[in-house]
Scaffold this motif. Structure first.
Motif, PDB file in Angstrom:
ATOM      1  N   GLN A  53      41.089   3.376  85.917  1.00  0.00           N
ATOM      2  CA  GLN A  53      40.500   4.710  85.786  1.00  0.00           C
ATOM      3  C   GLN A  53      41.553   5.752  85.444  1.00  0.00           C
ATOM      4  OE1 GLN A  53      38.463   5.390  89.471  1.00  0.00           O
ATOM      5  NE2 GLN A  53      36.755   3.996  88.980  1.00  0.00           N
ATOM      6  N   LEU A  54      42.731   5.617  86.047  1.00  0.00           N
ATOM      7  CA  LEU A  54      43.805   6.568  85.766  1.00  0.00           C
ATOM      8  C   LEU A  54      44.292   6.449  84.326  1.00  0.00           C
ATOM      9  CD1 LEU A  54      45.773   8.706  86.858  1.00  0.00           C
ATOM     10  CD2 LEU A  54      47.269   6.832  87.566  1.00  0.00           C
ATOM     11  N   VAL A  55      44.449   5.219  83.841  1.00  0.00           N
ATOM     12  CA  VAL A  55      44.895   5.018  82.462  1.00  0.00           C
ATOM     13  C   VAL A  55      43.850   5.529  81.479  1.00  0.00           C
ATOM     14  CG1 VAL A  55      45.479   3.256  80.752  1.00  0.00           C
ATOM     15  CG2 VAL A  55      46.389   3.089  83.058  1.00  0.00           C
ATOM     16  N   HIS A  56      42.595   5.294  81.773  1.00  0.00           N
ATOM     17  CA  HIS A  56      41.525   5.774  80.896  1.00  0.00           C
ATOM     18  C   HIS A  56      41.498   7.304  80.849  1.00  0.00           C
ATOM     19  CE1 HIS A  56      37.285   6.582  79.657  1.00  0.00           C
ATOM     20  NE2 HIS A  56      37.555   5.586  78.827  1.00  0.00           N
ATOM     21  N   LYS A  57      41.742   7.933  81.972  1.00  0.00           N
ATOM     22  CA  LYS A  57      41.764   9.392  82.009  1.00  0.00           C
ATOM     23  C   LYS A  57      42.961   9.950  81.247  1.00  0.00           C
ATOM     24  CE  LYS A  57      41.308  13.214  85.285  1.00  0.00           C
ATOM     25  NZ  LYS A  57      41.202  13.571  86.729  1.00  0.00           N
ATOM     26  N   ILE A  58      44.120   9.312  81.402  1.00  0.00           N
ATOM     27  CA  ILE A  58      45.320   9.750  80.667  1.00  0.00           C
ATOM     28  C   ILE A  58      45.111   9.612  79.167  1.00  0.00           C
ATOM     29  CG2 ILE A  58      47.749   9.204  80.236  1.00  0.00           C
ATOM     30  CD1 ILE A  58      47.965   8.413  83.175  1.00  0.00           C
ATOM     31  N   ALA A  59      44.503   8.510  78.744  1.00  0.00           N
ATOM     32  CA  ALA A  59      44.270   8.303  77.316  1.00  0.00           C
ATOM     33  C   ALA A  59      43.301   9.335  76.751  1.00  0.00           C
ATOM     34  CB  ALA A  59      43.736   6.894  77.089  1.00  0.00           C
ATOM     35  N   GLN A  60      42.292   9.694  77.513  1.00  0.00           N
ATOM     36  CA  GLN A  60      41.353  10.711  77.040  1.00  0.00           C
ATOM     37  C   GLN A  60      42.016  12.075  76.913  1.00  0.00           C
ATOM     38  OE1 GLN A  60      38.013  10.596  79.722  1.00  0.00           O
ATOM     39  NE2 GLN A  60      36.970   8.957  78.574  1.00  0.00           N
ATOM     40  N   VAL A  61      42.856  12.433  77.874  1.00  0.00           N
ATOM     41  CA  VAL A  61      43.516  13.740  77.831  1.00  0.00           C
ATOM     42  C   VAL A  61      44.531  13.804  76.696  1.00  0.00           C
ATOM     43  CG1 VAL A  61      45.003  15.319  79.114  1.00  0.00           C
ATOM     44  CG2 VAL A  61      43.115  14.164  80.274  1.00  0.00           C
ATOM     45  N   MET A  62      45.292  12.712  76.480  1.00  0.00           N
ATOM     46  CA  MET A  62      46.340  12.699  75.465  1.00  0.00           C
ATOM     47  C   MET A  62      45.840  12.281  74.090  1.00  0.00           C
ATOM     48  SD  MET A  62      48.630  13.800  77.398  1.00  0.00           S
ATOM     49  CE  MET A  62      49.903  13.845  76.153  1.00  0.00           C
ATOM     50  N   GLY A  63      44.577  11.948  73.953  1.00  0.00           N
ATOM     51  CA  GLY A  63      44.022  11.600  72.652  1.00  0.00           C
ATOM     52  C   GLY A  63      44.383  10.213  72.170  1.00  0.00           C
ATOM     53  N   LEU A  64      44.531   9.253  73.068  1.00  0.00           N
ATOM     54  CA  LEU A  64      44.845   7.873  72.703  1.00  0.00           C
ATOM     55  C   LEU A  64      43.594   7.018  72.816  1.00  0.00           C
ATOM     56  CD1 LEU A  64      48.229   7.438  74.599  1.00  0.00           C
ATOM     57  CD2 LEU A  64      47.913   7.848  72.156  1.00  0.00           C
ATOM     58  N   GLN A  65      43.474   6.067  71.911  1.00  0.00           N
ATOM     59  CA  GLN A  65      42.322   5.176  71.932  1.00  0.00           C
ATOM     60  C   GLN A  65      42.499   4.108  73.009  1.00  0.00           C
ATOM     61  OE1 GLN A  65      41.755   3.555  68.040  1.00  0.00           O
ATOM     62  NE2 GLN A  65      41.237   5.535  67.105  1.00  0.00           N
ATOM     63  N   VAL A  66      41.402   3.768  73.658  1.00  0.00           N
ATOM     64  CA  VAL A  66      41.402   2.781  74.728  1.00  0.00           C
ATOM     65  C   VAL A  66      40.301   1.778  74.458  1.00  0.00           C
ATOM     66  CG1 VAL A  66      41.119   2.384  77.199  1.00  0.00           C
ATOM     67  CG2 VAL A  66      42.314   4.408  76.407  1.00  0.00           C
ATOM     68  N   GLN A  67      40.647   0.502  74.577  1.00  0.00           N
ATOM     69  CA  GLN A  67      39.665  -0.568  74.425  1.00  0.00           C
ATOM     70  C   GLN A  67      39.251  -1.041  75.811  1.00  0.00           C
ATOM     71  OE1 GLN A  67      41.031  -3.854  72.099  1.00  0.00           O
ATOM     72  NE2 GLN A  67      39.133  -5.018  72.310  1.00  0.00           N
ATOM     73  N   LEU A  68      38.007  -0.811  76.142  1.00  0.00           N
ATOM     74  CA  LEU A  68      37.499  -1.165  77.459  1.00  0.00           C
ATOM     75  C   LEU A  68      37.167  -2.645  77.517  1.00  0.00           C
ATOM     76  CD1 LEU A  68      35.136   1.892  78.057  1.00  0.00           C
ATOM     77  CD2 LEU A  68      37.445   1.552  78.934  1.00  0.00           C
ATOM     78  N   PRO A  69      37.170  -3.237  78.704  1.00  0.00           N
ATOM     79  CA  PRO A  69      36.815  -4.662  78.819  1.00  0.00           C
ATOM     80  C   PRO A  69      35.358  -4.889  78.468  1.00  0.00           C
ATOM     81  CG  PRO A  69      37.066  -3.666  80.981  1.00  0.00           C
ATOM     82  CD  PRO A  69      37.550  -2.656  79.990  1.00  0.00           C
TER      83      PRO A  69
END
Length: 347
Positions: free
Chosen positions: A40-56
């Motif tokens: 959850q923390l990594v997903h939140k950081i990626a959203q704030v910094m504009g990085l793409q995240v691939q969810l499981p």
């Protein structure tokens, strides 16, 4: 009186709520056990910094084993930071001739201590293998193998060792910085003067910062494990470079390469004793081997057909018991037919 009692009751309720929120909100989750908070923390950081995240893609909706999947590491994938990727690709142009860490960067992460010399200096070869590997014509000792291929492997091992030691020293500074950050982030006293809504938001932000620091510390521990393994791999490579030309068995070579690293020398202190035992075992094995005594019967030769030894034609001599046939003086040598006809026509 009733108003005072109600006010005191409200103050006690607010204090009890404040204590409950401190116990629940200010206590960060343990990153070693709660992987869900990490994802959850990594997903939140990626959203704030504009990085793409691939969810499981898999879901934990199984009624039987769904509770076991919560303890597994998350399958979250975050995109690589572009600036870091560009800096990483700068070293791809010439992999074999990349320079080491700049001196200016290396001076930022110095360390001291009685047993910390292995992080600033290369371990010197300290075994009889080094003396046996040197060239006989050299009067002084050398710190590199005499074989060309072994010398190249030793150089690659030294580069890996330098990078690993730099990473360990830098991680030591990073862990100290994170610990100091956690120390200065004490819950301020003026938070109690804020309204309850703002105070709860401040406590949630404070708890999130502490959780982030804990996750960073765990990441530094993972990097420390990786750098330590890189350092031991460099030691293994340098030992292999020195032992590749040694006259020992493969089993003994593997045991010496896998011996513990004490941080003082390239080889362990028990290496010379192990080589001495190997030499004694070899001498004992040679002394017990059969040397042609009378205790063991001689083996019978295999039957073979007797043949006269071959003598060249120009070395053969005529037997004196065989009559010699001399040519008659009237014997005429054979001449070609055309030559005889020419002689008759001349006559």
């Amino acid at each position: 009186m009733e108003a005072e009692s109600q006010a005191s009751h409200r103050s006690t309720l607010s204090k009890s709520r404040h204590s409950e929120t401190e116990l629940t909100d200010t206590q960060p989750t343990t990153p070693l056990e709660d992987f869900k908070s990490y994802s959850q923390l990594v997903h939140k950081i990626a959203q704030v910094m504009g990085l793409q995240v691939q969810l499981p893609t898999t879901s934990d909706s199984c009624k039987f084993f769904g509770h076991l999947n919560k303890s597994k590491p998350p399958q979250l994938k975050m995109a690589f930071i572009p600036s870091m990727l560009d800096r990483e690709k700068e070293a791809w142009a010439k992999p074999s001739s990349n320079p080491l860490i700049p001196r200016r960067s290396d001076n930022l992460y110095k360390t001291h201590g009685d047993s910390m010399d292995f992080l600033t200096k290369h371990p010197l070869p300290n075994s009889v293998i080094v003396d046996a590997n040197q060239n006989r014509g050299r009067s002084h000792s050398n710190t590199t193998p005499s074989n060309k291929e072994a010398r190249k492997l030793d150089l690659i091992g030294r580069r890996h060792y330098s990078l690993a030691s730099f990473s360990l020293r830098a991680l030591n500074y990073l862990c100290a910085m994170e610990a100091y950050t956690r120390h200065i982030l004490t819950f301020p006293a003026f938070m109690d003067l804020l309204p309850e809504v703002h105070r709860l938001k401040a406590q949630a932000s404070y708890s999130e910062v502490l959780s982030l620091i804990d996750h960073q510390m765990i990441t530094y521990l993972h990097l420390t494990d990786a750098a330590s393994k890189q350092l031991t791999t460099a030691i293994h490579l340098r030992r292999h470079a020195w032992l590749r030309t040694a006259n020992i068995t493969e089993d003994a070579r593997n045991r010496i390469e896998d011996s513990p690293f004490d941080g003082e020398g390239l080889f362990a202190t028990s290496t010379d004793a192990s080589l001495d035992n190997i030499q004694k075992i070899r001498k004992a094995a040679k002394s017990y081997t059969y040397q042609g005594g009378t205790s063991q019967p001689a083996s019978r030769p295999t039957p073979q057909t007797w043949r006269r030894p071959y003598t060249p034609v120009h070395q053969r001599t005529q037997s004196r018991y065989r009559p010699q046939y001399h040519q008659s003086p009237y014997h005429r040598t054979a001449q070609p037919q055309r030559q005889r006809q020419q002689q008759q026509s001349v006559r």
